[in-house]
Write an enzyme that holds these catalytic residues in place. Structure first.
Site, mmCIF file in Angstrom:
data_model
loop_
_atom_site.group_PDB
_atom_site.id
_atom_site.type_symbol
_atom_site.label_atom_id
_atom_site.label_comp_id
_atom_site.label_asym_id
_atom_site.label_seq_id
_atom_site.Cartn_x
_atom_site.Cartn_y
_atom_site.Cartn_z
ATOM 1 N N ASP A 1 24.487 23.503 100.048
ATOM 2 C CA ASP A 1 23.209 23.075 99.486
ATOM 3 C C ASP A 1 23.037 21.608 99.853
ATOM 4 O OD1 ASP A 1 20.856 23.016 98.129
ATOM 5 O OD2 ASP A 1 21.728 23.085 96.127
ATOM 6 N N ASP B 1 23.292 32.528 94.057
ATOM 7 C CA ASP B 1 24.393 31.625 93.728
ATOM 8 C C ASP B 1 24.163 31.151 92.308
ATOM 9 O OD1 ASP B 1 22.207 29.549 94.406
ATOM 10 O OD2 ASP B 1 23.816 28.331 93.589
ATOM 11 N N CYS C 1 40.253 44.525 87.467
ATOM 12 C CA CYS C 1 40.762 43.225 87.936
ATOM 13 C C CYS C 1 42.153 42.974 87.350
ATOM 14 C CB CYS C 1 39.787 42.091 87.576
ATOM 15 S SG CYS C 1 39.958 41.416 85.909
#
Ligand SMILES: [Zn+2]
Length: 381
Positions: A90, A271, A311
């Site tokens: 960015d 994002d 996970c």
């Protein structure tokens, strides 16, 4: 560079592939934020192993710390971070223009105080692209003027005009360097459309940025304090004017409910600090919505954070144990909860892509919206 694979018949959702100098990212995808060249509490290797395809860094922050000398000496941010997949950068316009550091903004560029040292800096749009080329990112973002979301219409109009002037200069500078970073690798450049909460300015900005023929198109200046309804209104005003055949990126969006809604509108990239920031506040994603793990009700709960998540954290620890860590101020809980939340979002996007590819996105979205309890908060970057 960008291929659309499948389009959902009843919404604008699509899957595709974004090819960069560091591989192919399947779209739509989510990027964790690595503003200071690290994802908070998740390592780059862990992100790769869980299927994360990209991260987003920040040119302004990298320029200040650790500085471009080190970045160039090491050979770019991929090497410094040891992350071998796609890295976006960015521009940092949002941070540069934050009131506490800003000295002056004009068409020439931005002057601001260094938050780490007693000195001032001045960066032109060309300087920002030079920094992004030196970082060696795969996708660079143009410098944009992000006005506060509740600014007066004339101030937003001025920020939009300046964003377009800067976008043209960024593009020109980037083209003059053959769209390559200083390490000789191809670097894509995305333009950013602004416009606050004005329909007219949002449409005007989308058309102007689209006309400059960038590699990808971003919707910026959202998730900074407006309501979710306002955020989606603004995105809907711009999307029809951003070329369908290009990747479209909604900056700052990262909650599961917002991601799935934006995917249905044809957004390809996301994002946000949302998963990691929420983890640090003990907000954990589960199949049925977000839970607040530090509440007493979880103190004896021996189930995993999310029974449907496979996970490392969900396979090994109970809610009761993670609750205990959070209540004991043992900071390992930041790490465990961040790992789970990032993993959860990465897998969520995998499931979204699979549903689009199978032509089942609408059923998937309906089922998600029925069971997922949404948090009642404003959109926040
Ligand atoms: Zn998990």
């Amino acid at each position: 560079m960008f291929n659309i694979k499948n389009t959902d018949p009843s919404t604008q959702a699509r899957t595709g592939e974004l090819k960069t100098a560091h591989g192919t990212a399947k779209t739509p995808f989510f990027m964790p934020v690595a503003t200071k060249l690290t994802i908070k509490h998740v390592t780059p290797m862990e992100l790769e192993q869980m299927g994360g395809q990209a991260v987003i860094t920040n040119a302004y922050v990298t320029y200040l710390k650790p500085g471009m000398e080190l970045i160039k000496e090491v050979g770019g941010v991929h090497r410094l971070m040891n992350f071998n997949r796609t890295i976006f950068s960015d521009s940092g316009g949002f941070q540069m223009l934050s009131e506490s550091f800003l000295k002056e903004v004009s068409d020439k560029g931005v002057s601001f105080h260094d938050p780490f040292a007693n000195r001032a800096h001045f960066l032109k749009p060309e300087d920002v692209i030079r920094i992004e080329r030196e970082m060696g990112s795969d996708v660079a973002m143009c410098l944009d003027h992000v006005p506060a979301v509740k600014s007066k219409e004339e101030d937003i109009a001025e920020a939009v005009r300046r964003t377009h002037v800067w976008a043209e200069r960024c593009k020109k500078y980037h083209d003059a360097h053959d769209s390559k970073n200083i390490y000789g690798k191809r670097q894509l450049l995305f333009g950013i459309a602004q416009g606050g909460l004005s329909k007219e300015l949002r449409e005007k900005s989308a058309k102007a940025i689209d006309a400059l023929d960038f590699d990808g198109l971003a919707i910026g200046g959202l998730c900074i304090g407006e309501s979710k309804e306002e955020m989606f209104k603004a995105a809907k005003w711009q999307l029809p004017h951003l070329s369908k055949e290009k990747p479209r990126y909604l900056m700052g969006v990262g909650s599961p409910e917002d991601i799935i809604e934006a995917v249905s509108l044809g957004v390809d990239c996301f994002d946000s600090i949302y998963p990691t920031q929420n983890a640090r506040h003990c907000h954990v994603f589960t199949r049925k919505g977000t839970i607040k793990l530090d509440r007493g009700r979880y103190s004896k709960d021996m189930s995993p954070l999310d029974p449907d998540c496979d996970c490392y954290v969900c396979k090994n620890f109970s809610r009761a144990y993670l609750h205990h860590l959070s209540r004991s101020f043992e900071w390992t809980h930041h790490r465990y909860l961040s790992y789970h939340n990032v993993y959860w979002v990465v897998k969520f996007l995998e499931r979204i892509r699979a549903a689009i590819d199978k032509g089942e996105f609408e059923e998937f979205r309906k089922e998600f919206n029925e069971r997922y309890v949404k948090r009642k908060i404003s959109a926040k970057r």
